[in-house]
Design an enzyme around this catalytic site. Structure first.
Site, short mmCIF file in Angstrom:
data_model
loop_
_atom_site.label_atom_id
_atom_site.label_comp_id
_atom_site.label_asym_id
_atom_site.label_seq_id
_atom_site.Cartn_x
_atom_site.Cartn_y
_atom_site.Cartn_z
CD GLU A 120 -2.69 1.14 2.61
OE1 GLU A 120 -3.07 2.19 3.05
OE2 GLU A 120 -2.74 -0.08 3.21
CG ASP A 121 1.72 3.11 3.43
OD1 ASP A 121 0.63 3.49 2.70
OD2 ASP A 121 1.44 2.71 4.42
#
Length: 719
Positions: free
Chosen positions: A90-91
């Site tokens: 996600e990051d």
């Protein structure tokens, strides 16, 4: 670039954190598994390099903290690795395939299940949240560890919520209280639920939480002596009976105190006057012996005994609960359970990993898997993510009722569940085709709320289908999702059939039919309208989103030497209304037309056709939209029943309502509603909504009512 002293301190802290985690893991994992976890840490630390949390600390601190929470549950190595890597997809620029290559498919699937959907554009934040939740729940159905990682992630986020903006804090806290704490409860993870609830309460209502915490602190000093005396009395009695066990006093958590005060309208002193104890013994037989001893020591409060050992809660929780009249007139809540039951009560499905001996969390696991199976079925029926999220929220009920099937099997349902909820819990097809219910061998309405211990039998009929009115009283997510799904499909099917009839009627006035149109004309028109198929076009027409005459004109024009339009060769034949067209043909409540009345159809976008009486006052409002009018007529032999309203003026005498109702019933008409209107000392006006077959049937009912001596006047209300 040279490292600063600050960098070296951070590096030391980082090493301490990972070494602390590894020392915890070495107590129950193999050395090679711990090495794999350290390798995952090195990868995660590099991927998150340069990223910081709002508190200012390096981002990698968060994944390690999540892994530590799971290590306390003694989760397996793959879960710990997934926890350390749970934010890299996600990051960071890391892809799922890279994780699969380095750490295996299982870890990659776990990380992907926890990751949010960041690549897709959503219309609103609510829709994005709902879709993320849906994805997570589906991943959880495949592997239950996904939700354990997500709960640990949420728990650490709640512990470190202070660095966020107040509005974001409140949003996350509300989501925690509405979704994540109830999921922890549903999975039997009591310790995690309580911490999530108290942290959520403190973030959402900081002032209320502080005031309540201070009140509890003040009350604690006054209670200590009484608690000690009761505990000593219980222990002394257990020793006399030669029973080994532990006695612990329990303190209610802030959020449960707050909820009790709020829902029951109680003051703090009324809630805090309850003294709670837990007695833990060696086996289930001893639990029942201790219950008898407690009832002998202090008098039990009638109706407050619950046996969750014989009938466990839906999350696997087992215990005996009773409330006693204690010394000094104080009520005492007592829970009696075995050590295994206590472990499962606190850890829920996590007990499967935490305690490998004996039964562990197998009961909780089996129930959790059953719930997940129902979730999968529910999401297949849900129209979109928001509807799915709403159904899951409904399903996260803390209280259950226990009822029996005719064969004596126990069914668990949420408090307030009805016979329809029971039918869907048995099987989706039973719910879809149920027409009546027997509760304790007596016929009862389908909307009847069920009570503990009742035996429920569902009566089904082939060809029966769900009633839209059921949505007003069902409480389980499974029932709600399946009813909506069935009605949606039924509506599409009915809209398609009506659309075909309307288009065929309109084409007939141009001398064509769908079958007689040149090959490829319909496909070209469907493509021009940006629709997927002819069925989609027919549905659109049936739902009133497209005018059949305009569609027919364009199709006929395309068929006649490429003209863009065509002129009708003969007046359109009126559409015959049978009364069984379903949800896409409705009858206006302003005039309530019935067979025999002259009628007119009005095409309403999204609703299909609304039938009005020709003399209805609302028809005048549609004069400015002649293209939406439709010529309709009744079929020679309409089917079904139609609502009509009668105004009956009667002498104000005892029993007159029952007499009129009996007269209506004698002629085979059902009363849907009764309103008692104007009333004086002598006369009363009754307004009945009744179901009739046609005007002749209505006339017969009115004649029968007129012959009642107390009736002065009867008339039909037409608007």
């Amino acid at each position: 670039m040279a490292a600063t002293p600050e960098d070296s301190v951070q590096a030391e802290d980082q090493r301490y954190l990972i070494s602390d985690l590894c020392s915890k893991l070495e107590r129950y994992l193999q050395p090679e598994q711990v090495r794999d976890i350290y390798r995952a840490y090195l990868f995660g630390a590099e991927a998150h390099e340069g990223q910081h949390r709002l508190s200012g600390e390096p981002y990698i601190y968060h994944p390690i903290a999540v892994a530590r929470i799971l290590a306390e549950m003694r989760m397996d190595a793959n879960s710990i690795m997934a926890a350390i890597l749970h934010d890299v997809i996600e990051d960071t620029s890391t892809a799922k395939e890279q994780l699969e290559r380095l750490f295996g498919a299982e870890v990659a699937e776990l990380v992907d299940g926890v990751s949010k959907l960041t690549q897709i554009h959503f219309e609103s934040k609510a829709e994005a949240q709902a879709e993320n939740f849906r994805k997570m729940m589906l991943a959880m159905v495949k592997d239950i560890r996904v939700i354990l990682i997500k709960l640990a992630d949420r728990l650490h986020n709640m512990r470190t919520l202070g660095a966020m903006r107040p509005d974001k804090r409140r949003r996350i806290a509300r989501e925690t209280l509405e979704i994540y704490a109830p999921i922890a409860n549903r999975l039997g993870m009591n310790s995690m639920r309580l911490e999530l609830e108290d942290l959520g309460f403190a973030a959402l209502y900081p002032m209320r939480s502080r005031v309540l915490a201070e009140a509890v602190k003040r009350a604690r000093g006054n209670r200590r002596e009484i608690l000690s005396k009761i505990e000593t009395a219980i222990m002394r009695r257990l020793v006399q009976e030669q029973i080994e066990g532990q006695v612990r006093s329990r303190e209610k958590h802030l959020y449960s105190l707050y909820l009790k005060m709020k829902t029951k309208g109680l003051s703090f002193s009324e809630v805090s006057d309850v003294y709670a104890f837990r007695i833990i013994v060696d086996k289930a037989d001893t639990c029942y012996r201790v219950l008898g001893i407690m009832h002998n020591l202090y008098k039990p409060v009638p109706g407050k005994f619950k046996d969750y050992i014989a009938i466990p809660k839906s999350n696997g929780y087992q215990s005996l609960h009773t409330v006693l009249f204690g010394p000094y007139g104080v009520p005492i809540e007592v829970q009696i359970r075995t050590e295994d039951m206590d472990r499962v009560a606190e850890a829920g499905i996590a007990a499967h990993w935490l305690y490998k001996t004996g039964d562990g969390g197998n009961g909780a696991q089996a129930r959790a898997r059953e719930w997940l199976r129902e979730l999968l079925e529910m999401q297949k029926s849900a129209g979109d993510s928001l509807e799915f999220l709403e159904n899951v929220k409904i399903d996260l009920f803390p209280d259950e009722v226990y009822v029996f099937t005719p064969k004596g099997e126990i069914m668990e349902l949420p408090r307030g569940a009805t016979a329809v909820d029971f039918a869907y819990a048995v099987h989706t097809e039973v719910g879809n085709s149920c027409i009546a219910a027997k509760i304790d061998r007596r016929l009862a309405p389908l909307r009847t709320p069920l009570l503990n211990g009742q035996t429920v039998e569902i009566i089904t009929a082939p060809g029966a289908h769900p009633n839209p009115a059921w949505l007003n009283f069902v409480v389980t997510g499974k029932a709600r999702a399946n009813i909506r799904h069935h009605l949606k499909n039924l509506r599409h099917e009915e809209a398609g059939k009506l659309g075909r009839r309307l288009l065929e009627k309109a084409l007939a006035s141009f001398g064509f039919s769908l079958d007689s149109l040149p090959a490829g004309r319909v496909d070209a028109f469907v493509e021009e309208c940006s629709l997927d198929s002819l069925e989609a076009l027919l549905e659109d027409i049936g739902l009133g989103n497209r005018m059949p005459l305009l569609v027919a004109r364009q199709l006929a024009g395309m068929a006649e030497e490429g003209e863009s339009g065509a002129t009708p060769r003969q007046p359109p034949v009126p559409l015959a209304i049978k009364g069984t067209e379903g949800m896409v043909v409705s009858f206006a409540k302003c005039c309530r037309p019935i067979p025999g009345d002259p009628i007119i159809g009005f095409v309403s976008a999204g609703r299909g056709i609304v039938i009005h009486s020709e003399n209805c006052k609302n028809v005048a409002d549609f004069r400015s939209q002649p293209e939406k009018w439709l010529d309709v007529e009744w079929e020679a032999e309409p089917q079904g029943e139609f609502a009509a309203e009668l105004r009956v003026e009667v002498a104000n005498q005892r029993g007159v309502l029952a007499t009129v109702a009996a007269a209506i019933a004698d002629l085979g008409s059902n009363i849907e509603n009764v309103d008692i209107g104007e009333r004086d000392g002598l006369n009363t006006t009754l307004v009945f909504t009744i179901s009739v077959r046609d005007r002749r049937h209505l006339a017969a009912v009115m004649r029968k009512i007129r012959h009642i001596p107390q009736v002065m006047r009867v008339s039909r209300i037409k608007g």
